[in-house]
Enzyme design. Structure first.
Site, PDB file in Angstrom:
ATOM      1  N   HIS A 181      -0.378  -1.502   1.187  1.00  0.00           N
ATOM      2  CA  HIS A 181       0.235  -1.280   2.440  1.00  0.00           C
ATOM      3  C   HIS A 181       0.858  -2.406   3.376  1.00  0.00           C
ATOM      4  O   HIS A 181       1.839  -2.215   4.033  1.00  0.00           O
ATOM      5  CB  HIS A 181      -1.130  -0.987   3.259  1.00  0.00           C
ATOM      6  CG  HIS A 181      -1.657   0.303   3.175  1.00  0.00           C
ATOM      7  ND1 HIS A 181      -2.285   0.873   1.900  1.00  0.00           N
ATOM      8  CD2 HIS A 181      -1.942   1.377   3.967  1.00  0.00           C
ATOM      9  CE1 HIS A 181      -2.647   2.007   2.132  1.00  0.00           C
ATOM     10  NE2 HIS A 181      -2.320   2.372   3.127  1.00  0.00           N
ATOM     11  N   HIS A 222      -9.281  -3.701   1.523  1.00  0.00           N
ATOM     12  CA  HIS A 222      -9.104  -4.928   0.744  1.00  0.00           C
ATOM     13  C   HIS A 222      -9.769  -6.149   1.082  1.00  0.00           C
ATOM     14  O   HIS A 222     -10.472  -6.256   2.238  1.00  0.00           O
ATOM     15  CB  HIS A 222      -7.482  -5.156   0.840  1.00  0.00           C
ATOM     16  CG  HIS A 222      -6.756  -4.202   0.132  1.00  0.00           C
ATOM     17  ND1 HIS A 222      -6.312  -4.366  -1.149  1.00  0.00           N
ATOM     18  CD2 HIS A 222      -6.075  -3.320   0.343  1.00  0.00           C
ATOM     19  CE1 HIS A 222      -5.733  -3.395  -1.389  1.00  0.00           C
ATOM     20  NE2 HIS A 222      -5.245  -2.708  -0.479  1.00  0.00           N
ATOM     21  N   ASP A 226      -6.452 -10.189  -0.542  1.00  0.00           N
ATOM     22  CA  ASP A 226      -5.250  -9.326  -0.827  1.00  0.00           C
ATOM     23  C   ASP A 226      -4.200  -9.145   0.305  1.00  0.00           C
ATOM     24  O   ASP A 226      -3.046  -9.287   0.016  1.00  0.00           O
ATOM     25  CB  ASP A 226      -5.788  -8.004  -0.900  1.00  0.00           C
ATOM     26  CG  ASP A 226      -7.026  -7.652  -2.028  1.00  0.00           C
ATOM     27  OD1 ASP A 226      -7.078  -8.587  -2.837  1.00  0.00           O
ATOM     28  OD2 ASP A 226      -7.912  -6.825  -1.968  1.00  0.00           O
TER      29      ASP A 226
END
Length: 315
Positions: A181, A222, A226
């Site tokens: 994302h 996450h 990350d």
């Protein structure tokens, strides 16, 4: 009023047709790059699907973001996806704005060629990292006791190739470092930072990227690492690849004349302009735009004066 609306509609339609013609020509020239970028998006999804078969649920790792940010919970996890969808759709619409708006600075096909190059390079690094080490997923469906945390061995190759879309994409596990994302969000924001024209929108886009980072951690999709790795990796990837790619022609500085179709009216105006320059003793070359004066039928350059022999009173 109706006449004005009809005239503006006619102008808009002509502008859209001109843009379509230009973009189709660019598409014929660059379709291989676009196709390669789209194919790699499928490969990235295939890799994320494959690593789910290796995922093993376990205790959630210690994370600074989990201590600092309150957990949104399953009921509010949609907030992160909603913001990401807004960023994604806003960028896609912006790349197609030259078809409607007069302020044209980009070419849609060329922008997407660059965007896909950035995405592919970042996603290739992402595939390497999450296949190197599989971490226990912090998301709710990846934790111990969830039926979706582990996938049974595939019964056929087709089951893997179809990715179980969209359920397999929404409920994936194991593809953690680094956040996909954030790859998309940062690539979109960096692209608009360079080619966008509205300063306030650029600042707002960076703010949304920061908020997106916090929401990803708060929704436990996450780990913080990350998101952190995505921030410096994507920025570095875009920085280095952008220097290797040819720069886009700037339409605001006349670069559009190289690609846009020229009408007969524009051709006539250019011919008249060139003839006007020639009649004024100017070849059209900026280096030859010198001040010229005329004395007794002789053209003098740079305002220098020459002595002319004249005869007066028979002398």
């Amino acid at each position: 009023m109706s006449f004005y609306i009809g005239r503006e509609s006619s102008k808009l339609w002509k502008r859209i047709c001109a843009e379509i013609t230009t973009e189709i020509n660019l598409l014929f020239e660059n379709w291989k790059y676009l196709l390669a970028g789209l194919v790699f998006q499928y490969i990235h999804g295939l890799a994320a699907r494959g690593v789910h078969y290796f995922h093993r649920p376990g205790p959630t790792l210690q994370d600074v973001g989990f201590y600092l940010l309150p957990e949104l919970g399953k009921e509010k996890s949609y907030i992160s996806e909603t913001l990401f969808s807004f960023i994604f759709l806003s960028f896609v619409l912006w790349t197609f704005h030259p078809f409607i708006l007069k302020s044209k600075k980009i070419y849609t096909v060329l922008v997407w060629c660059r965007v896909l190059a950035f995405l592919c390079a970042s996603q290739a690094l992402r595939i390497i990292t999450f296949y190197s080490t599989q971490l226990p997923g912090p998301n709710y469906h990846c934790r111990e006791g969830s039926k979706l945390a582990m996938l049974p061995p595939p019964e056929s190759v087709l089951e893997v190739l179809l990715l179980n879309f969209p359920r397999g994409v929404m409920y994936g596990c194991g593809d953690l470092i680094f956040s996909s994302h954030m790859i998309f969000s940062l690539v979109f924001v960096l692209t608009y930072q360079k080619y966008g024209t509205q300063r306030i929108i650029k600042q707002f886009a960076w703010l949304l990227a920061v908020i997106q980072s916090f929401l990803i951690v708060a929704s436990r999709k996450h780990y913080t690492v990350d998101v952190v790795v995505a921030w410096y990796t994507v920025n570095l990837v875009v920085f280095f690849i952008d220097k290797k790619l040819p720069e886009l022609p700037d339409r605001s500085n006349g670069g559009a004349s190289l690609l846009l179709p020229v009408t007969n009216k524009e051709k006539d105006s250019r011919i008249k302009e060139e003839n006007h320059k020639l009649l004024n003793g100017n070849s059209g070359d900026p280096a030859d735009w010198r001040q010229r004066t005329q004395t007794n039928g002789k053209i003098l350059e740079d305002g220098n004066t020459v002595h002319v022999n004249t005869t007066m009173n028979g002398a």
